[in-house]
Design a protein around this motif. Structure first.
Motif, mmCIF file in Angstrom:
data_model
loop_
_atom_site.group_PDB
_atom_site.id
_atom_site.type_symbol
_atom_site.label_atom_id
_atom_site.label_comp_id
_atom_site.label_asym_id
_atom_site.label_seq_id
_atom_site.Cartn_x
_atom_site.Cartn_y
_atom_site.Cartn_z
ATOM 1 N N THR A 297 0.833 -1.200 0.000
ATOM 2 C CA THR A 297 0.000 0.000 0.000
ATOM 3 C C THR A 297 0.869 1.252 0.000
ATOM 4 N N LEU A 298 0.230 2.398 -0.210
ATOM 5 C CA LEU A 298 0.940 3.675 -0.121
ATOM 6 C C LEU A 298 1.554 3.842 1.265
ATOM 7 N N GLU A 299 0.764 3.481 2.272
ATOM 8 C CA GLU A 299 1.244 3.609 3.650
ATOM 9 C C GLU A 299 2.559 2.849 3.842
ATOM 10 N N TRP A 304 8.307 2.308 4.529
ATOM 11 C CA TRP A 304 9.579 1.648 4.190
ATOM 12 C C TRP A 304 10.596 2.670 3.683
ATOM 13 N N SER A 305 10.169 3.571 2.812
ATOM 14 C CA SER A 305 11.144 4.538 2.297
ATOM 15 C C SER A 305 11.604 5.477 3.415
ATOM 16 N N ASP A 306 10.731 5.749 4.394
ATOM 17 C CA ASP A 306 11.164 6.542 5.564
ATOM 18 C C ASP A 306 12.260 5.806 6.341
ATOM 19 N N LEU A 415 13.390 -0.763 -5.403
ATOM 20 C CA LEU A 415 12.036 -0.356 -5.034
ATOM 21 C C LEU A 415 11.929 -0.155 -3.529
ATOM 22 N N PRO A 416 10.901 0.550 -3.073
ATOM 23 C CA PRO A 416 10.783 0.772 -1.624
ATOM 24 C C PRO A 416 10.844 -0.523 -0.808
ATOM 25 N N GLY A 417 10.387 -1.625 -1.362
ATOM 26 C CA GLY A 417 10.374 -2.884 -0.632
ATOM 27 C C GLY A 417 11.711 -3.605 -0.602
ATOM 28 N N ASN A 418 12.658 -3.163 -1.408
ATOM 29 C CA ASN A 418 13.967 -3.832 -1.477
ATOM 30 C C ASN A 418 14.952 -2.837 -2.057
ATOM 31 N N ALA A 419 15.697 -2.168 -1.179
ATOM 32 C CA ALA A 419 16.539 -1.083 -1.693
ATOM 33 C C ALA A 419 17.854 -0.998 -0.949
#
Lengths: 429, 135, 118
Positions: A297-299, A304-306, A415-419
């Motif tokens: 989700t956006l949340e 994650w990026s935070d 990606l935000p989920g794996n960076a």
């Protein structure tokens, strides 16, 4: 050689990197960039291109093959250490006398080392994953003293045909939760839709960012577009792109290409004697996340990026105002905003990315975002994300050279989920 | 229309069996008092499998967003393009999500925020899957 | 009878990437024989225009693939045909009531027969 595990800096608090400023990038080399490999031309394989790139990188750094004592590669350019032939487009196994894909759609450190006749290699690792993680792995390995002068090739390829096409009516494994409802890239569109609803924006407002990236990419000689599609890409072009899934247009998707780059990574001490001005590595940090339920989700993208941004600031000791150049991954283009807002580069807060894109993000302005053009400007090479910051910090980016003082550069992908976040500086301090 | 058919495995079989009884089940950790979907071998909170069981949900949810697929990677869906992809959040635990194509809802006019209730449709004789309709 | 021919580019025209079997000569011949020609492709509009400029032809339209229906509204003809190599080409043609040829069929210039039928 065995796979390295546990090298990532992904447990908070990460603390300042123990090798901060003691590892440096000193050379880069690129092959040409093609749209795809035809499956037969042996001078255009990923292996051939990795060799070209490695030789160019060594020449750039002013070193001989005998000085190289390590090779670290992402053999297939993809997560999971598989060749892209295996992972994407189905590729019939090559006929004899070739008994392996190594050197064709897959480039191991062992293969490259043999082909280049590297006689003094003591460390080989073919398990780098996507580009940023590969670089992070190499920086850590050199910092840890596993090798001192390391070649780091990144091959990324493409074959004929469409890939990722799921045929048939059977949905086993992970597909049982998505394919019965036709879910796929709709996940990208869904999060973008949530973003636009939350912050009051729309897809057309992405146009200035993607258009600027193409402009930047056209100024980079290795870019797919500079080589094969040199005409300008306009806002009219962008807003006329067809949807793949609403919220994700065809012009948010990076074009798969066949290319290789290679870097020379060494210690700050050895770097002093080499041909180019060293670019010091201040930090690398990693993170991997899993959605709480069925969809990201956006949340979660924001959360994650935070975490990734906070980790990178803690690991490098920098603050947002210290970053001169920021290069968030853009394949898909609609993901770059999550990184930009999380890092708060140039004061951009949550929901403000599209306003920021509408301002001056040009190379000659105060906010040169993705000065290398990203994937939207260069194709899915990914390597502009390191070559460009490197050249900018060395002051040899040519027509792309930014006007701001470029001393500190940060790039993050995929990606935000794996960076993984990489932090570069003109100074080791 | 023919659509991909879920192939139950050891982990997912209780869910798909539940669908066949028109019951929407999710995994539940009795120790953590926590729901989990899709199912996993262990509870993500405590890391144990001992306390994992299945519970029936209310089958009530809310549409939290959507997209419309125009160029699917799933070949079986190509004939239906463009088709709606909505995400449903479970009423009693909004972090639990389900997919829906919201049959009957115009693809470009999705009432995000609207309440929905679960329904079940047959994808092949002997297998129902959850679908959702406006409440 | 005015017949409109919409050409996909990549995988269809010889100028495409990958190149298809429909040659510039075939396109030019169609144009000379009075067919209304243009392109409908996943390429950016700028890139499509640049391609037509390179072969020194003026197309009646350029469009993104999802805009095939708009072509029908903007360009008047008695019959409409699209050709391409992908499912998306076939779907766009079907949705908008265009006749359709797969790229491998188009190399035989099936449109020439349409005029002869008149």
């Amino acid at each position: 050689m065995a796979r390295e595990i546990g090298w990532e800096r992904n447990v908070d608090p990460v603390g300042i990197w123990e090798h901060r400023g003691k590892v440096a990038l000193v050379g880069r080399g690129h092959s040409t960039t093609d749209r795809r490999w035809d499956g037969v031309s042996m001078d255009k394989t990923l292996g051939a291109y990795a060799m070209v790139a490695a030789q160019a990188a060594m020449e750039d750094a002013g070193i001989s093959p005998d000085e190289v004592d390590g090779v670290i590669t992402s053999a297939g350019g993809q997560p999971g250490h598989r060749s892209f032939g295996e992972q994407w487009a189905p590729r019939p196994y090559f006929d004899p006398p070739y008994d392996t894909e190594d050197g064709l759609t897959f480039v191991t450190a062992e293969w490259l080392s043999r082909q280049l006749g590297l006689r003094n290699v003591k460390y080989l690792n073919s398990h780098g994953e996507t580009f940023w993680n590969l670089m992070g792995l190499a920086f850590q390995a050199v910092g840890d003293g596993r090798c001192e002068v390391c070649l780091v090739p990144y091959p990324n390829g493409n074959l004929e045909g469409r890939y990722h096409q799921a045929e048939g009516l059977s949905a086993p494994g992970a597909a049982q939760w998505s394919s019965p409802w036709g879910w796929g890239l709709s996940g990208q569109g869904f999060v973008f839709d949530q973003y636009c609803r939350k912050y009051g924006s729309n897809h057309d407002r992405m146009a200035p960012f993607v258009v600027q990236e193409r402009k930047n990419g056209l100024l980079w000689p290795h870019s797919y577009y500079a080589l094969h599609e040199p005409e300008p890409f306009t806002e009219e072009d962008y807003v006329n792109g067809r949807w793949i899934a609403k919220g994700l247009s065809i012009f948010d998707c990076d074009r798969p290409v066949q290319a290789a780059a290679c870097y020379v990574v060494t210690t700050a001490e050895r770097a002093r004697d080499m041909r180019q001005k060293p670019v010091y590595v201040l930090d690398h940090t990693e993170g991997m996340f899993q959605p709480r339920s069925l969809v990201q989700t956006l949340e979660e993208s924001e959360e994650w990026s935070d975490i990734l941004a906070k980790r990178a600031y803690a690991g490098s000791g920098l603050r947002p105002g210290d970053i001169d150049l920021f290069s968030p991954y853009d394949g898909f283009a609609i993901n770059a905003q999550y990184f930009l807002e999380a890092f708060g580069w140039r004061g951009v807060k949550r929901g403000e990315a599209h306003d920021f894109y509408a301002g001056d993000i040009s190379l000659h302005g105060p906010n040169p975002l993705n000065s290398g053009g990203g994937n939207m400007g260069t194709g899915r090479m990914r390597t502009a994300f390191v070559t460009d910051p490197m050249e900018q910090l060395q002051g040899r980016a040519g027509d792309r050279q930014v006007k701001v003082d470029a001393n500190v550069a940060v790039t993050i992908g995929v990606l935000p989920g794996n960076a993984c976040t990489l932090v570069f500086s003109t100074s080791p301090d | 229309m023919p659509r991909p058919i879920p192939i139950p495995d050891d982990l997912s079989r209780p869910f798909w069996d539940g669908c066949n009884e028109r019951r929407l089940l999710v995994q539940y950790c009795t120790y953590c008092d926590r729901k989990q979907f899709p199912p996993e071998p262990d509870c993500r909170e405590c890391g144990w499998h001992f306390h994992l069981t299945w519970i029936q949900t209310t089958g009530r949810g809310v549409i939290i967003g959507s997209s419309v697929t125009y160029d699917s990677r799933i070949v079986a869906w190509h004939d239906q393009q463009p088709y709606l992809n909505a995400v449903i959040s479970l009423e009693e635990d909004p972090v639990i999500h389900f997919h829906s194509n919201l049959p009957g809802v115009p693809v470009h006019d999705v009432p995000v925020g609207a309440a929905v209730i679960v329904d079940f449709i047959e994808v092949t004789p002997g297998q129902l899957i959850p679908e959702w309709k406006l409440a | 009878m005015k017949i409109l021919l919409s050409f996909d580019i990549d995988g269809t025209l010889e100028l495409g990437d990958p190149p298809g079997g429909v040659t510039v000569e075939m396109v030019r011949r169609a144009h000379e024989q009075g067919f209304i020609i243009g392109s409908c492709s996943d390429r950016p509009l700028s890139s499509q225009r640049a391609m037509w400029e390179r072969i020194d032809m003026v197309p009646a339209f350029v469009a993104s693939k999802h805009q095939l229906g708009d072509v029908k509204m903007k360009v008047s003809a008695d019959a409409y045909y699209h050709m391409g190599d992908r499912d998306t080409d076939f779907q766009a043609a079907e949705e908008n009531d265009f006749g359709f040829w797969w790229a491998h069929e188009a190399v035989a210039e099936p449109w020439l027969a349409l005029q002869e039928d008149e």
